[in-house]
Design an enzyme around this catalytic site. Structure first.
Site, PDB file in Angstrom:
ATOM      1  N   LYS A   1       0.834  -1.201   0.000  1.00 45.75           N
ATOM      2  CA  LYS A   1       0.000   0.000   0.000  1.00 45.75           C
ATOM      3  C   LYS A   1       0.872   1.255   0.000  1.00 45.75           C
ATOM      4  O   LYS A   1       0.552   2.241  -0.670  1.00 45.75           O
ATOM      5  CB  LYS A   1      -0.943  -0.010   1.213  1.00 45.75           C
ATOM      6  CG  LYS A   1      -2.075  -1.038   1.052  1.00 45.75           C
ATOM      7  CD  LYS A   1      -2.750  -1.440   2.355  1.00 45.75           C
ATOM      8  CE  LYS A   1      -3.749  -2.577   2.055  1.00 45.75           C
ATOM      9  NZ  LYS A   1      -4.355  -3.155   3.241  1.00 45.75           N
TER      10      LYS A   1
ATOM     11  N   GLN B   1      -5.300  -2.204   9.142  1.00 46.26           N
ATOM     12  CA  GLN B   1      -5.065  -3.500   8.520  1.00 46.26           C
ATOM     13  C   GLN B   1      -5.694  -4.613   9.373  1.00 46.26           C
ATOM     14  O   GLN B   1      -5.488  -4.665  10.582  1.00 46.26           O
ATOM     15  CB  GLN B   1      -3.555  -3.736   8.353  1.00 46.26           C
ATOM     16  CG  GLN B   1      -3.197  -5.002   7.604  1.00 46.26           C
ATOM     17  CD  GLN B   1      -3.690  -5.024   6.164  1.00 46.26           C
ATOM     18  OE1 GLN B   1      -3.700  -4.010   5.475  1.00 46.26           O
ATOM     19  NE2 GLN B   1      -4.128  -6.185   5.698  1.00 46.26           N
TER      20      GLN B   1
ATOM     21  N   ASP C   1     -11.667   1.754   3.195  1.00 45.71           N
ATOM     22  CA  ASP C   1     -11.935   0.324   3.019  1.00 45.71           C
ATOM     23  C   ASP C   1     -13.404   0.052   2.704  1.00 45.71           C
ATOM     24  O   ASP C   1     -13.753  -1.028   2.240  1.00 45.71           O
ATOM     25  CB  ASP C   1     -11.604  -0.421   4.324  1.00 45.71           C
ATOM     26  CG  ASP C   1     -10.254  -1.114   4.301  1.00 45.71           C
ATOM     27  OD1 ASP C   1      -9.819  -1.518   3.210  1.00 45.71           O
ATOM     28  OD2 ASP C   1      -9.655  -1.254   5.382  1.00 45.71           O
TER      29      ASP C   1
HETATM   30  N1  GUN Z   1      -7.068  -7.632   5.330  1.00 46.73           N
HETATM   31  C1  GUN Z   1      -7.310  -8.370   4.225  1.00 46.73           C
HETATM   32  N2  GUN Z   1      -7.891  -7.613   3.273  1.00 46.73           N
HETATM   33  C2  GUN Z   1      -8.035  -6.375   3.796  1.00 46.73           C
HETATM   34  C3  GUN Z   1      -8.564  -5.155   3.295  1.00 46.73           C
HETATM   35  O1  GUN Z   1      -9.053  -5.059   2.171  1.00 46.73           O
HETATM   36  N3  GUN Z   1      -8.507  -4.097   4.135  1.00 46.73           N
HETATM   37  C4  GUN Z   1      -7.993  -4.194   5.389  1.00 46.73           C
HETATM   38  N4  GUN Z   1      -8.002  -3.109   6.146  1.00 46.73           N
HETATM   39  N5  GUN Z   1      -7.497  -5.300   5.886  1.00 46.73           N
HETATM   40  C5  GUN Z   1      -7.511  -6.393   5.092  1.00 46.73           C
END
Ligand code: GUN
Length: 282
Positions: free
Chosen positions: A51, A95, A118
């Site tokens: 990211k 996350q 998200d």
């Molecule tokens: N863990 C696995 N996929 C995601 C996601 O799309 N966003 C977040 N914040 N955590 C994750």
């Protein structure tokens, strides 16, 4: 046909970079994404690194806060409150998964919904299911973009989603429904899963088990979207939820792992961050 999420996302990121480059003159700054990682789960560390790398490519400012696994829920909520109040933070991503002693629902609900890149906040989820303007969750949004880029017809077809998570299964089922597919959501308790998956013209698999979907479970000519990111226990290499080598010859369209859905998820996160930033500029 193999849909390269890597190539598609590279094109989309280049377009976004050109757009973001115009922002300092127009708005005085670039979008700012704050990412919080609690603990050091290797998968999560690698996602968070991805990211940050994509943010740099697009020209988005990225602040990644890495906190120890022992961080308390109260401490995490305090960090979120500070980021919510910071007018120069446009997007907040925590996350997942979080350590077991932290309540994910409370944490997600604490994020300002206008900064919820998200699309996990309950108000964003409600808006999605009511077909109202909202921030779409990144992986489902990326999947629909891939299907469209590949020219896959969705309307009227049988789509089967394997997996019912809040992050992927449920929202992608809703987006496919919005594209007028006939959608079935299958899961670990589905009886005769193969009979269900063989009906799929479009099969989306997000169950998190290496090579769980075998060739006999897929019909000739199906479109196969593999959301899984697993370690193959036999080789230690990354692999998806579908047995790619066996299914690729049968599928009309398929996504590889790595280089398929994963890069599209990150690309949509960049898009969502830009959208949250732009909404504040009006
Ligand atoms: N863990 C696995 N996929 C995601 C996601 O799309 N966003 C977040 N914040 N955590 C994750």
């Amino acid at each position: 046909m193999i849909i390269s999420g890597k190539e598609l996302s590279a094109r989309l990121k280049a377009d976004m970079a050109a757009e973001v480059a115009t922002f300092p003159a127009k708005y005085g700054r670039v979008p700012h994404l704050a990412v919080i990682l609690v603990g050091d789960d290797p998968g999560s560390v690698s996602y968070v690194t991805g990211k940050a790398k994509a943010s740099a490519e697009v020209g988005i400012r990225n602040t990644t806060l890495r906190k120890p696994a022992e961080t308390t829920e109260a401490e995490l909520l305090e960090i979120i409150a500070r980021l919510n109040a910071d007018a120069e933070v446009d997007g907040i991503l925590v996350q997942l998964p979080l350590p077991k002693h932290i309540n994910e629902e409370r944490v997600i609900a604490a994020i300002d919904k206008t900064k919820d890149v998200d699309g996990f906040h309950p108000l964003n989820v409600a808006a999605l299911w009511q077909k109202q303007p909202c921030t779409l969750p990144c992986t489902p949004k990326g999947i629909i973009k891939m299907l469209k880029a590949a020219g896959v017809e969705i309307a009227g077809r049988e789509a089967v989603v394997v997996g019912r998570s809040n992050i992927v299964g449920l929202p992608v089922a809703k987006l496919l429904l919005d594209e007028n597919a006939t959608v079935t959501v299958a899961h670990s308790r589905t009886r005769d899963l193969g009979a269900v998956t063989r009906r799929a013209g479009i099969l989306v698999v997000a169950i998190g088990r290496p090579k769980f979907v075998t060739a006999d479970m897929v019909s000739e000519g199906a479109v196969v979207i593999d959301v899984g990111v697993n370690r193959d226990p036999a080789t230690g290499k990354l692999c998806g939820d579908v047995d790619y080598a066996a299914i690729e010859p049968k599928a009309s369209v398929i996504t590889p792992v790595p280089g398929g859905v994963g890069p599209m998820t990150i690309c949509c996160l960049m898009e969502n961050t830009i959208e949250c930033f732009l909404k504040k500029q009006q």
